[in-house]
Design a protein around this motif. Sequence first.
Motif, PDB file in Angstrom:
ATOM      1  N   ARG A 114       0.831  -1.210   0.000  1.00 35.13           N
ATOM      2  CA  ARG A 114       0.000   0.000   0.000  1.00 35.13           C
ATOM      3  C   ARG A 114       0.862   1.254   0.000  1.00 35.13           C
ATOM      4  O   ARG A 114       0.616   2.198  -0.750  1.00 35.13           O
ATOM      5  CB  ARG A 114      -0.931   0.004   1.216  1.00 35.13           C
ATOM      6  N   ARG A 116       3.924   1.603  -0.984  1.00 38.01           N
ATOM      7  CA  ARG A 116       4.657   1.732  -2.245  1.00 38.01           C
ATOM      8  C   ARG A 116       3.744   2.230  -3.364  1.00 38.01           C
ATOM      9  O   ARG A 116       4.177   2.990  -4.234  1.00 38.01           O
ATOM     10  CB  ARG A 116       5.313   0.396  -2.601  1.00 38.01           C
ATOM     11  N   ARG A 117       2.473   1.815  -3.336  1.00 42.14           N
ATOM     12  CA  ARG A 117       1.519   2.336  -4.339  1.00 42.14           C
ATOM     13  C   ARG A 117       1.281   3.831  -4.126  1.00 42.14           C
ATOM     14  O   ARG A 117       1.254   4.609  -5.094  1.00 42.14           O
ATOM     15  CB  ARG A 117       0.198   1.565  -4.248  1.00 42.14           C
TER      16      ARG A 117
END
Length: 330
Positions: A114, A116-117
Amino acid sequence: MLAAAMAAATPLVTVEDIVATRDISGVTISPDGRWAAYRVSEPSVAENRVALGWHIVGVNGGDHRRVADGGAARFSFAGTLIENAPIWDADSKGFHFLAMQDGAVGVWLRRTPRYRRLWAARDRLPIDAPIRVGLLAWIDPAISAPEARPIWSPDVDPKVLQTRAGRRAPGPGDNFDVLALADYVSISVDQANREHWLISDGRWLIRLMHHDGTLLGRSTLLVHEIEGVDSAAPKIAALQQFLALTARGEMPASLRPRESRAARWILELRTADALAAGASQKRIAEVLFGESVTARRWRIESASYRSRVQRLVKAAQQYLADPFSGPWFR
């Protein structure tokens, strides 16, 4: 005359020379017997710090090199530098060590899909989007832990000290000058123009949230807002650290946090990285515990290690799913 001339030609050893003497500790041989890993500590009088670095050298000589930063120096209650022996991987291709750097929750958070997104989409998100994950500003998940200085929201960090500018005339020693701690500070300003200060050297940290005006460029009389009973305890502990730091210019050894669970946390992080790489539980056990794990019938003959790995996997999966479920802020 000759003795006097020799004495005059011999450089004097100063106190600074003695203090700045480099020391080697934590020497550990790799399982294959080919390498030795060790830590070099180098005190600096000018910078008032101890620089740490990890090195390796071939047991038979040659091929000596520095391979990693050692993080911030940690000291015992008596004020002595804490020694730290590395843990070699079973295949002798790498080793791991404890380092006091950014908070454990930050290490887990930056590993989650999450985060990294969100990081990848940060340019398209609102300016206050980091608050979704408890931060005041984004931190690149690719940077090393020593470079990361996460500033956590007061909503997730119960130790944040809430401050305002006082109106009365300050008494002697009452004003706070943030520039006196310039080597330790980072700042983030939110949309309401509140200043979020992180004061840390890697071994300890203090968080201030200043609600009106600025602490930059002037000394300020601070009004500390502490409410409640249970919720006041972590803030009172943080205030004790803050008062000691401002009085002495450094954190007393007695007020530096000591974390006895750090070794287990490192095993949990290594397990998380192994799971991300697709490793099986058996392979994780082999790398973490080496020859103690039998190659065949390991479920039976190495049942205790299998149970340990299962607990590590459970913890790693929990912290990756919810980094804030750990004991980091307690």
